[in-house]
Design a protein around this motif. Structure first.
Motif, PDB file in Angstrom:
ATOM      1  N   TRP A 131      25.536  44.468  30.836  1.00  0.00           N
ATOM      2  CA  TRP A 131      26.853  44.940  30.394  1.00  0.00           C
ATOM      3  C   TRP A 131      26.971  46.459  30.565  1.00  0.00           C
ATOM      4  CZ3 TRP A 131      31.561  43.316  29.251  1.00  0.00           C
ATOM      5  CH2 TRP A 131      32.403  44.139  28.502  1.00  0.00           C
ATOM      6  N   THR A 135      29.670  48.273  32.872  1.00  0.00           N
ATOM      7  CA  THR A 135      30.689  49.214  32.375  1.00  0.00           C
ATOM      8  C   THR A 135      30.525  50.588  33.028  1.00  0.00           C
ATOM      9  OG1 THR A 135      29.278  49.552  30.456  1.00  0.00           O
ATOM     10  CG2 THR A 135      31.149  48.084  30.174  1.00  0.00           C
ATOM     11  N   TYR A 138      31.989  50.350  36.374  1.00  0.00           N
ATOM     12  CA  TYR A 138      33.450  50.330  36.223  1.00  0.00           C
ATOM     13  C   TYR A 138      33.990  51.743  36.081  1.00  0.00           C
ATOM     14  CZ  TYR A 138      37.897  49.761  33.733  1.00  0.00           C
ATOM     15  OH  TYR A 138      39.201  49.854  33.331  1.00  0.00           O
ATOM     16  N   ARG A 139      33.366  52.501  35.189  1.00  0.00           N
ATOM     17  CA  ARG A 139      33.865  53.866  34.956  1.00  0.00           C
ATOM     18  C   ARG A 139      33.686  54.738  36.189  1.00  0.00           C
ATOM     19  NH1 ARG A 139      31.525  53.043  29.986  1.00  0.00           N
ATOM     20  NH2 ARG A 139      29.673  54.177  30.590  1.00  0.00           N
ATOM     21  N   PRO A 143      37.897  53.294  37.407  1.00  0.00           N
ATOM     22  CA  PRO A 143      38.333  53.502  36.017  1.00  0.00           C
ATOM     23  C   PRO A 143      39.803  53.154  35.788  1.00  0.00           C
ATOM     24  CG  PRO A 143      38.037  55.579  37.131  1.00  0.00           C
ATOM     25  CD  PRO A 143      37.521  54.540  38.057  1.00  0.00           C
ATOM     26  N   LYS A 144      40.578  53.124  36.850  1.00  0.00           N
ATOM     27  CA  LYS A 144      42.008  52.864  36.639  1.00  0.00           C
ATOM     28  C   LYS A 144      42.361  51.382  36.770  1.00  0.00           C
ATOM     29  CE  LYS A 144      43.559  57.416  37.871  1.00  0.00           C
ATOM     30  NZ  LYS A 144      44.457  58.234  38.667  1.00  0.00           N
ATOM     31  N   ALA A 145      41.382  50.591  37.153  1.00  0.00           N
ATOM     32  CA  ALA A 145      41.688  49.166  37.357  1.00  0.00           C
ATOM     33  C   ALA A 145      41.562  48.400  36.047  1.00  0.00           C
ATOM     34  CB  ALA A 145      40.713  48.595  38.370  1.00  0.00           C
ATOM     35  N   PHE A 147      39.946  46.178  33.512  1.00  0.00           N
ATOM     36  CA  PHE A 147      38.538  45.846  33.291  1.00  0.00           C
ATOM     37  C   PHE A 147      38.320  44.337  33.348  1.00  0.00           C
ATOM     38  CE2 PHE A 147      34.908  44.800  30.630  1.00  0.00           C
ATOM     39  CZ  PHE A 147      33.937  45.576  31.227  1.00  0.00           C
ATOM     40  N   ASN A 148      39.307  43.630  32.835  1.00  0.00           N
ATOM     41  CA  ASN A 148      39.214  42.175  32.821  1.00  0.00           C
ATOM     42  C   ASN A 148      38.995  41.634  34.250  1.00  0.00           C
ATOM     43  OD1 ASN A 148      39.375  39.610  31.729  1.00  0.00           O
ATOM     44  ND2 ASN A 148      41.573  39.502  32.033  1.00  0.00           N
ATOM     45  N   ASP A 218      45.794  35.784  49.252  1.00  0.00           N
ATOM     46  CA  ASP A 218      46.763  35.816  48.156  1.00  0.00           C
ATOM     47  C   ASP A 218      46.090  35.590  46.808  1.00  0.00           C
ATOM     48  OD1 ASP A 218      48.912  36.183  49.827  1.00  0.00           O
ATOM     49  OD2 ASP A 218      49.137  34.043  50.204  1.00  0.00           O
ATOM     50  N   PRO A 225      52.927  47.431  43.589  1.00  0.00           N
ATOM     51  CA  PRO A 225      53.079  48.771  44.128  1.00  0.00           C
ATOM     52  C   PRO A 225      54.046  49.600  43.303  1.00  0.00           C
ATOM     53  CG  PRO A 225      54.243  47.177  45.471  1.00  0.00           C
ATOM     54  CD  PRO A 225      53.517  46.413  44.437  1.00  0.00           C
ATOM     55  N   LEU A 234      43.883  48.518  49.945  1.00  0.00           N
ATOM     56  CA  LEU A 234      44.097  47.093  49.710  1.00  0.00           C
ATOM     57  C   LEU A 234      44.141  46.736  48.236  1.00  0.00           C
ATOM     58  CD1 LEU A 234      41.661  45.845  52.424  1.00  0.00           C
ATOM     59  CD2 LEU A 234      44.125  45.605  52.459  1.00  0.00           C
TER      60      LEU A 234
ATOM     61  N   ILE B   9      44.385  56.414  30.876  1.00  0.00           N
ATOM     62  CA  ILE B   9      43.527  55.937  31.964  1.00  0.00           C
ATOM     63  C   ILE B   9      42.585  57.046  32.405  1.00  0.00           C
ATOM     64  CG2 ILE B   9      43.535  55.052  34.325  1.00  0.00           C
ATOM     65  CD1 ILE B   9      46.292  53.928  33.681  1.00  0.00           C
ATOM     66  N   LEU B 128      34.938  51.390  24.449  1.00  0.00           N
ATOM     67  CA  LEU B 128      35.524  50.952  25.718  1.00  0.00           C
ATOM     68  C   LEU B 128      36.171  49.573  25.607  1.00  0.00           C
ATOM     69  CD1 LEU B 128      35.836  51.694  28.691  1.00  0.00           C
ATOM     70  CD2 LEU B 128      33.765  50.429  29.125  1.00  0.00           C
ATOM     71  N   VAL B 132      39.851  48.354  26.655  1.00  0.00           N
ATOM     72  CA  VAL B 132      40.131  47.233  27.550  1.00  0.00           C
ATOM     73  C   VAL B 132      41.153  46.314  26.915  1.00  0.00           C
ATOM     74  CG1 VAL B 132      39.155  45.196  28.612  1.00  0.00           C
ATOM     75  CG2 VAL B 132      37.917  47.338  28.681  1.00  0.00           C
TER      76      VAL B 132
END
Lengths: 502, 383
Positions: A131, A135, A138-139, A143-145, A147-148, A218, A225, A234, B9, B128, B132
């Motif tokens: 984990w 994480t 991820y950071r 970081p802007k996406a 997390f799920n 898809d 956007p 992408l 963010i 965090l 989330v």
């Protein structure tokens, strides 16, 4: 111990196609060697049906499901700080599309001899440390996406990878992967585990194909956007998947002993994707010329019609729709036209239905025939021109097979089509063109090329003859078999070249 | 409309696993209000305590209650000012502290102020996982703009952002080229689709394959509709309306830009054959004729459309659709041949038939050249 084990994914022996036929002919052509096949499938539940009769020298077949994960209990020592320290750069590198730290991570991911891997899949997937790595990654990267979504992309990307590190594969003197990607990774793992060499042959470029497939997918979430903005890229999750395959490609290129490819265009792309130039060698595909020349001609009613054929599966990558549109143009110029689409229609039934609708809408029902699976050897001699409208190809065997019967080709400018039709070397080019090359997705150009050949029977014959000579000289299966035989023997007999581990 | 947003963010440099979500900032201008509120509250308490309990003729302690209310109000106001930067929470907090002060008197004022100061340190950071969760569930209303402003903004920003890139397509990298294809697909006009068709001839496999796949997806929509209609026609071959629908669908396909231009002749023939079949099935039905005429007009075959419309009007003079087509035909003829007789005749006919719509005397916003045409056509007296 087996001599050679093929690592296959979506090909031999369960999916027909160019690569599968090639593997089949290699195995059949070398009865003195014992072969094994490791076949990767998404899940155990996938129905598998043999598409080839297994040669007697295939003595082992192992099916490895990628996504059916069985978690073993966590190891007794719950916190493996040192192991995690070595695994983390490898895992994080993959997210960036890089292949780093595989050698350091390997002992913790895969068994070697009697020693079990330091980390179990459960630890790699479900532990606190996993984990933390997740994480952190991820950071650092996205970081802007969401997390799920990142979490699930991560899980689906990495679990098969961890699983492949544990997969039981038959021991062999040489592993031979026919793509990079998952099977390339498994070959690298097996080679490392058993201290065995492995070689890679690429027909199409796996990384490129996955990149295109993923960019068009898809099912992968893409952020909406921003209004009015031109969103370059992408999206996070497609990028994660593309980076995964890019990294697996690089890993395979780094660890393989040799890379064999079919044509110059592929070689250049492989270098672009991270393959060391010195490892790459071109071995073109070959066909059994005698088999195609001696085959009995199918008894067709002599009609004097001009017969055009497309040999291939009815799937989007073959762009059958462009061919059908081209037939519409042809039918306006050629009076007695017969068109045959020779290939299985059950691989993408929706696409087949769309093609049928198009044939009907364009009023071509009397001209176009979908034959489904046929013995193409019987068809080449009765066709006048072979057309190939694919949007992606490696080195299409069907063109070479047609050449055996003196059948000229009109093909889209993809893969090795240009080399096959116009020649590779100066000497080869001197034989003359064996047809025409047209632009991808261009129905009019395709039709015009066919019409030009139809209107000039002398040229039609000349190009057919050039094809026949080209295939006899440069694309014979026995040449290709000799090349691979000497490669295999160099590994299996111990007569090895510099840098080879056996 | 709502959209999902992240609370904030992006990690700060050096932050590990935690993110700052609220600033501890407090506006000091709130402090004098707190002080004044406390003084007034205590004073009002003092006044009330000094009030003799037994005296029945004692005056009502108006000032004490007034000062008590004022203190509660100032407490709330102080909180509102102090929370100047936290626009989402300032009103709630000020109401809460104000009411609390009102109910509990001086103790309430002090309590409210103390509680506020204690709570101002409300989680500056959260783990965090909480971030989330917040990312997943927090939704805010999107600012609404008037529709015309929105569309104008959209158009301007699209043109500004996309068109220069399209001009630079040969120089664009693969990702940019793909992004251009996506944008063109979203816009979806005929010219945009034609542009995608051009991009499908790009020499880079990633680009042409993507463009071809997008074109295929768009064509699929038409193919699906054609297939469904064709099935219906097979089941109900006498249903003329289905054939008209099929003809319309083919025209839409031709107009979409998806069709190779050289195939459009074939599709046009196909369209006509559906139309004729429909007409033959119901020769007496004028609405079908009007549909036919309109499709001809859509294909820019105005004289032919006019001819069919005239036939229709012989049977059913009230069909506005057909009358308009006749007028359009006459108008174009008069413009191209520079003669006005037919125009005058048509105008007279139109007025006699009294179907003319009333044209506003003054141009309204949004009215285009049609307004001028209508004014010219129907004349001032009918405006």
């Amino acid at each position: 111990m087996l001599d050679v084990v093929f690592m296959c994914e979506g090909t031999y022996p369960f999916v027909p196609g160019g690569v599968s036929s090639w593997i089949h002919s290699l195995i059949e052509g070398m009865p003195e060697l014992k072969f094994g096949i490791v076949y990767l499938v998404p899940s155990e539940e996938d129905e598998l049906k043999f598409r080839y009769e297994m040669p007697e020298n295939v003595v082992d077949l192992v099916v490895v499901p990628l996504y059916d994960i069985v978690f073993k209990p966590q190891s007794k020592t719950p916190f493996q700080a040192a192991a995690w320290q070595e695994v983390t750069p490898f895992v994080k590198g993959i997210l960036r599309g890089e292949s780093v730290g595989f050698d350091q991570a390997f002992p913790h991911l895969s068994p070697r001899g009697d020693r079990e891997p330091t980390l179990t899949v459960k630890e790699l997937a479900n532990s606190y440390q996993a984990w933390e790595v997740l994480t952190e990654a991820y950071r650092e990267n996205y970081p802007k996406a969401s997390f799920n979504d990142f979490f699930w992309s991560w899980r689906y990307a990495f679990l098969p990878l961890f699983k492949l590190c544990l997969a039981e594969v038959p021991r062999a003197r040489l592993y031979h992967t026919v793509t990079t990607g998952w099977s390339g990774f498994l070959a690298a793992v097996a080679a490392k585990r058993y201290q065995t060499p492995f070689i890679t042959t690429e027909h199409g470029l796996y990384v490129n194909e996955r990149r295109i497939e993923i960019s068009q997918a898809d099912w992968i979430f893409v952020d909406a956007p921003r209004r009015g903005a031109l969103e370059v890229g992408l999206g996070t999750f497609k990028e994660i998947w593309i980076n995964l395959f890019l990294a697996l490609g690089k890993l395979c290129y780094q660890h393989t002993d040799h890379i064999y490819t079919l044509f110059e265009g592929n070689r250049r792309k492989e270098i672009e994707f991270g393959a060391p130039e010195e490892k790459i060698e071109i071995i073109p595909n070959g066909v059994n010329v005698e088999m195609f020349q001696s085959h009995e001609i199918r008894a067709l009613k002599p009609s004097g019609a001009f017969r055009v054929g497309l040999v291939g599966r009815v799937v989007p990558i073959k762009d059958i729709k462009t061919f059908i549109k081209a037939v519409r143009f042809m039918s306006a110029e050629i009076d007695d036209l017969e068109v045959y689409i020779l290939g299985p229609t059950d691989e993408d039934e929706d696409y087949f239905a769309e093609c049928q609708t198009m044939v009907e809408a364009l009023g071509l029902s009397d001209i176009v025939v979908f034959t489904d699976r046929v013995d193409v050897r019987a068809w080449y001699p009765i066709l006048d021109v072979q057309v190939l409208t694919s949007i992606s190809e490696g080195q299409p065997l069907v063109l070479l097979e047609g050449f055996c019967s003196g059948l000229p080709a009109v093909a889209s400018d993809v893969g090795a089509c240009r080399e096959i039709i116009y020649g590779r070397s100066a000497e080869d080019k001197a034989l003359g063109p064996a047809g025409s090359v047209t632009w991808v997705g261009n129905a009019r150009q395709t039709a015009e090329a066919v019409i030009a050949l139809q209107k000039n029977p002398a040229e039609l014959k000349k190009r057919g003859e050039a094809g026949r000579q080209r295939v006899m000289k440069y694309y014979r299966r026995d040449q290709m078999l000799d090349d691979y035989r000497s490669i295999y023997h160099s590994y299996t007999d111990g007569r090895v070249g510099e840098g080879v581990k056996v | 409309m709502s959209r999902t947003v992240a609370v904030e963010i992006g990690p700060r440099k050096g932050a590990s696993g935690r993110r700052e979500i609220l600033s501890p900032y407090i506006n000091v201008l709130g402090l004098p209000f707190f002080l004044l509120a406390a003084i007034l509250s205590f004073y009002s308490g003092y006044l009330l305590l000094m009030q003799p309990e037994t005296a029945s003729d004692a005056p009502f302690p108006f000032w004490a209650y007034f000062l008590h209310c004022l203190a509660a109000f100032l407490t709330g106001l102080g909180v509102y000012i102090a929370l100047g930067k936290h626009e989402d929470s300032r009103l709630g907090w000020s109401l809460f502290t104000g009411v609390f002060s009102f109910l509990a008197g001086p103790v309430g004022v002090v309590g409210a102020i103390v509680t506020y100061f204690a709570a101002r340190g409300q989680p500056k950071q959260m783990p965090l996982t909480e971030v989330v969760k917040a990312e997943m569930f927090v939704t805010v209303a999107e600012e609404e703009e008037p529709e015309d402003v929105q569309s104008l903004n959209l158009k301007i920003s699209e043109q500004a952002q996309v068109e220069p890139f399209i001009d630079m397509l040969p120089l664009a990298d693969i990702q940019t080229a793909i992004a251009i294809v996506n944008r063109l697909r979203e816009r979806g006009d005929r010219s945009d689709i034609e542009m995608i068709r051009e991009i499908s001839q790009d020499p880079r496999p990633e680009v042409y394959q993507y463009a071809l796949a997008i074109l295929d997806k768009m064509e699929k929509a038409f193919a699906g509709e054609v297939y469904a209609l064709a099935q219906e026609i097979k089941e109900h071959p006498q249903e003329a309306q289905l054939k008209i629908d099929m003809a319309k669908l083919h025209i839409d396909y031709m107009e979409s830009g998806l069709l190779d231009e050289s195939l459009s002749d074939y599709y046009w023939e196909l369209t006509l054959s559906y139309l004729f079949e429909a007409k033959l099935a119901h020769p007496g039905k004028p609405e079908l004729g009007a549909d036919f005429a309109q499709l001809l007009a859509k294909k820019s075959l105005i004289p032919e459309a006019g001819r069919v419309a005239r036939e229709v009007l012989k049977k059913e003079p009230s069909l506005i659709q057909a009358q308009l087509l006749v007028l359009q035909d006459l108008f174009e003829k008069s413009v191209s041949e520079e003669e006005t007789t037919s125009l005058s005749v048509a105008r007279k006919t139109a007025l006699e038939n009294a179907w003319a719509v009333r044209v506003p005397a003054k141009r309204k916003p949004g009215m285009g050249p049609t307004y001028d045409l209508a004014r010219f056509w129907f004349g001032e007296e009918h405006a």
